[in-house]
Design a protein around this motif. Structure first.
Motif, PDB file in Angstrom:
ATOM      1  N   GLN A 298      36.471  81.134 -13.693  1.00 41.56           N
ATOM      2  CA  GLN A 298      36.574  80.835 -15.116  1.00 41.56           C
ATOM      3  C   GLN A 298      37.196  82.004 -15.867  1.00 41.56           C
ATOM      4  O   GLN A 298      38.011  81.833 -16.768  1.00 41.56           O
ATOM      5  CB  GLN A 298      35.196  80.522 -15.693  1.00 41.56           C
ATOM      6  CG  GLN A 298      34.620  79.195 -15.267  1.00 41.56           C
ATOM      7  CD  GLN A 298      33.230  78.965 -15.824  1.00 41.56           C
ATOM      8  OE1 GLN A 298      32.767  79.689 -16.709  1.00 41.56           O
ATOM      9  NE2 GLN A 298      32.539  77.956 -15.307  1.00 41.56           N
ATOM     10  N   LYS A 299      36.792  83.199 -15.462  1.00 45.52           N
ATOM     11  CA  LYS A 299      37.314  84.408 -16.102  1.00 45.52           C
ATOM     12  C   LYS A 299      38.823  84.537 -15.876  1.00 45.52           C
ATOM     13  O   LYS A 299      39.584  84.834 -16.799  1.00 45.52           O
ATOM     14  CB  LYS A 299      36.590  85.616 -15.519  1.00 45.52           C
ATOM     15  CG  LYS A 299      36.810  86.906 -16.275  1.00 45.52           C
ATOM     16  CD  LYS A 299      35.913  86.986 -17.477  1.00 45.52           C
ATOM     17  CE  LYS A 299      35.997  88.367 -18.117  1.00 45.52           C
ATOM     18  NZ  LYS A 299      35.146  88.477 -19.297  1.00 45.52           N
ATOM     19  N   LEU A 300      39.261  84.290 -14.656  1.00 48.84           N
ATOM     20  CA  LEU A 300      40.691  84.349 -14.353  1.00 48.84           C
ATOM     21  C   LEU A 300      41.467  83.291 -15.138  1.00 48.84           C
ATOM     22  O   LEU A 300      42.552  83.553 -15.662  1.00 48.84           O
ATOM     23  CB  LEU A 300      40.924  84.160 -12.856  1.00 48.84           C
ATOM     24  CG  LEU A 300      40.603  85.345 -11.945  1.00 48.84           C
ATOM     25  CD1 LEU A 300      40.772  84.934 -10.485  1.00 48.84           C
ATOM     26  CD2 LEU A 300      41.505  86.531 -12.267  1.00 48.84           C
ATOM     27  N   ARG A 301      40.905  82.093 -15.194  1.00 48.45           N
ATOM     28  CA  ARG A 301      41.564  81.021 -15.932  1.00 48.45           C
ATOM     29  C   ARG A 301      41.683  81.389 -17.414  1.00 48.45           C
ATOM     30  O   ARG A 301      42.733  81.196 -18.038  1.00 48.45           O
ATOM     31  CB  ARG A 301      40.775  79.724 -15.764  1.00 48.45           C
ATOM     32  CG  ARG A 301      41.400  78.505 -16.440  1.00 48.45           C
ATOM     33  CD  ARG A 301      40.637  77.252 -16.022  1.00 48.45           C
ATOM     34  NE  ARG A 301      41.235  76.053 -16.591  1.00 48.45           N
ATOM     35  CZ  ARG A 301      40.863  75.513 -17.746  1.00 48.45           C
ATOM     36  NH1 ARG A 301      39.896  76.074 -18.454  1.00 48.45           N
ATOM     37  NH2 ARG A 301      41.449  74.426 -18.202  1.00 48.45           N
ATOM     38  N   GLY A 302      40.620  81.933 -17.981  1.00 46.67           N
ATOM     39  CA  GLY A 302      40.665  82.349 -19.377  1.00 46.67           C
ATOM     40  C   GLY A 302      41.697  83.431 -19.630  1.00 46.67           C
ATOM     41  O   GLY A 302      42.389  83.425 -20.660  1.00 46.67           O
ATOM     42  N   LEU A 303      41.828  84.346 -18.676  1.00 49.53           N
ATOM     43  CA  LEU A 303      42.831  85.389 -18.804  1.00 49.53           C
ATOM     44  C   LEU A 303      44.229  84.786 -18.835  1.00 49.53           C
ATOM     45  O   LEU A 303      45.089  85.201 -19.630  1.00 49.53           O
ATOM     46  CB  LEU A 303      42.701  86.378 -17.640  1.00 49.53           C
ATOM     47  CG  LEU A 303      43.659  87.574 -17.637  1.00 49.53           C
ATOM     48  CD1 LEU A 303      43.462  88.426 -18.884  1.00 49.53           C
ATOM     49  CD2 LEU A 303      43.461  88.414 -16.377  1.00 49.53           C
ATOM     50  N   GLY A 304      44.466  83.786 -17.984  1.00 54.32           N
ATOM     51  CA  GLY A 304      45.759  83.113 -17.986  1.00 54.32           C
ATOM     52  C   GLY A 304      46.036  82.403 -19.301  1.00 54.32           C
ATOM     53  O   GLY A 304      47.167  82.417 -19.805  1.00 54.32           O
ATOM     54  N   VAL A 305      45.006  81.779 -19.877  1.00 56.58           N
ATOM     55  CA  VAL A 305      45.159  81.098 -21.167  1.00 56.58           C
ATOM     56  C   VAL A 305      45.562  82.092 -22.252  1.00 56.58           C
ATOM     57  O   VAL A 305      46.504  81.856 -23.028  1.00 56.58           O
ATOM     58  CB  VAL A 305      43.851  80.378 -21.555  1.00 56.58           C
ATOM     59  CG1 VAL A 305      43.917  79.873 -22.999  1.00 56.58           C
ATOM     60  CG2 VAL A 305      43.578  79.209 -20.617  1.00 56.58           C
ATOM     61  N   LEU A 306      44.872  83.221 -22.322  1.00 55.94           N
ATOM     62  CA  LEU A 306      45.149  84.197 -23.372  1.00 55.94           C
ATOM     63  C   LEU A 306      46.527  84.833 -23.206  1.00 55.94           C
ATOM     64  O   LEU A 306      47.233  85.075 -24.193  1.00 55.94           O
ATOM     65  CB  LEU A 306      44.063  85.274 -23.386  1.00 55.94           C
ATOM     66  CG  LEU A 306      42.657  84.787 -23.749  1.00 55.94           C
ATOM     67  CD1 LEU A 306      41.665  85.946 -23.711  1.00 55.94           C
ATOM     68  CD2 LEU A 306      42.649  84.130 -25.132  1.00 55.94           C
ATOM     69  N   ARG A 307      46.914  85.096 -21.967  1.00 51.39           N
ATOM     70  CA  ARG A 307      48.248  85.668 -21.746  1.00 51.39           C
ATOM     71  C   ARG A 307      49.341  84.703 -22.186  1.00 51.39           C
ATOM     72  O   ARG A 307      50.318  85.099 -22.817  1.00 51.39           O
ATOM     73  CB  ARG A 307      48.424  86.013 -20.268  1.00 51.39           C
ATOM     74  CG  ARG A 307      47.743  87.301 -19.855  1.00 51.39           C
ATOM     75  CD  ARG A 307      48.019  87.573 -18.395  1.00 51.39           C
ATOM     76  NE  ARG A 307      47.482  88.848 -17.974  1.00 51.39           N
ATOM     77  CZ  ARG A 307      47.471  89.258 -16.705  1.00 51.39           C
ATOM     78  NH1 ARG A 307      47.969  88.474 -15.761  1.00 51.39           N
ATOM     79  NH2 ARG A 307      46.970  90.435 -16.387  1.00 51.39           N
ATOM     80  N   GLU A 308      49.188  83.423 -21.850  1.00 53.63           N
ATOM     81  CA  GLU A 308      50.212  82.453 -22.233  1.00 53.63           C
ATOM     82  C   GLU A 308      50.216  82.242 -23.744  1.00 53.63           C
ATOM     83  O   GLU A 308      51.281  82.054 -24.354  1.00 53.63           O
ATOM     84  CB  GLU A 308      49.981  81.130 -21.513  1.00 53.63           C
ATOM     85  CG  GLU A 308      51.190  80.210 -21.498  1.00 53.63           C
ATOM     86  CD  GLU A 308      52.387  80.814 -20.767  1.00 53.63           C
ATOM     87  OE1 GLU A 308      53.524  80.608 -21.234  1.00 53.63           O
ATOM     88  OE2 GLU A 308      52.191  81.500 -19.741  1.00 53.63           O
ATOM     89  N   LEU A 309      49.041  82.301 -24.365  1.00 57.10           N
ATOM     90  CA  LEU A 309      48.972  82.192 -25.824  1.00 57.10           C
ATOM     91  C   LEU A 309      49.724  83.345 -26.484  1.00 57.10           C
ATOM     92  O   LEU A 309      50.439  83.147 -27.478  1.00 57.10           O
ATOM     93  CB  LEU A 309      47.510  82.183 -26.271  1.00 57.10           C
ATOM     94  CG  LEU A 309      47.260  82.183 -27.786  1.00 57.10           C
ATOM     95  CD1 LEU A 309      47.947  81.011 -28.470  1.00 57.10           C
ATOM     96  CD2 LEU A 309      45.754  82.165 -28.070  1.00 57.10           C
TER      97      LEU A 309
END
Length: 232
Positions: free
Chosen positions: A190-201
């Protein structure tokens, strides 16, 4: 002759909305950068009584229970995250980088942006819910930062809808479903997925500035493809 050179009311309105949108996107980019710092340094709690860091008697034990929660030996201290960790693309989020960017129409730019920010709105809401379930009030700074960025994303989506209305093209319907729900994930995943979301944002905030600048131009004019590291 002077009257012919005077911008129409709709043109002035578009420029004003684009200028406001650029300011919103820049502020969002700055806040997402701050949020990324907080997000990377935070970590969900270990199982009670298991690892020493959460009141247990053992070291970073690496038991099946810990590994299932994403708290294996290599992940306990900081969840294995740092600013350079590689993460996979997040399903349901359009990539900010676009082929043939310079050939897009203003409406295409707005529709792409709106689709992306609607997806981010759903993803950030999910991240905020997960954060509250995992940490509660233990990491209030992360919760406040996530909630603040979620509000900015929602406001920016509404701003894009207003621009689309001005283009005589109402925004597409929002079914409210957002990206597909991910399969069950460990806390670390979940943490990795959230990191990907924030980077793309963060990348989308940069692209949005470029898109709105292009839309505010008085004529078609030449344009260049956006460098995602620029435009802040």
């Amino acid at each position: 002759m002077a009257a012919a050179d005077t911008p129409s009311a709709s043109t002035l309105r578009r420029r004003d909305l684009c200028s406001r949108g650029i300011r919103l996107a820049r502020k969002m980019r700055s806040d997402v950068a701050d949020l990324l710092d907080i997000y990377v340094s935070s970590s969900p709690p270990a199982p009670r009584g298991c690892c020493r860091r959460d009141g247990g008697t053992g070291p970073s034990c690496g038991t099946k229970r810990c590994r299932r929660l994403g708290l294996g030996v290599s992940a306990v201290e900081r969840q294995g995250l740092d600013a350079s960790v590689s993460v996979a693309a997040v399903e349901g989020v359009p990539a900010a980088a676009a082929e043939h960017w310079s050939e897009q129409t203003g409406t295409q730019r707005l529709l792409d942006n709106l689709a992306a920010y609607r997806a981010f709105r759903a993803l950030l809401a999910q991240m905020l819910e997960e954060q509250r379930e995992q940490l509660g009030d233990a990491d209030a700074a992360l919760g406040r930062a996530l909630a603040a960025v979620l509000l900015q994303v929602s406001a920016f989506a509404y701003h894009l809808e207003e621009l689309l209305e001005l283009e005589s093209r109402g925004p597409p319907g929002d079914d409210g479903d957002g990206p597909p729900a991910p399969p069950p994930l460990s806390l670390f995943e979940q943490k990795l997925r959230g990191l990907g979301v924030l980077r793309e944002l963060a990348q989308w905030a940069v692209r949005s500035v470029r898109d709105l600048r292009q839309l505010a131009r008085p004529g078609p004019g030449p344009s260049s493809a956006p460098g995602m590291a620029e435009g802040q």
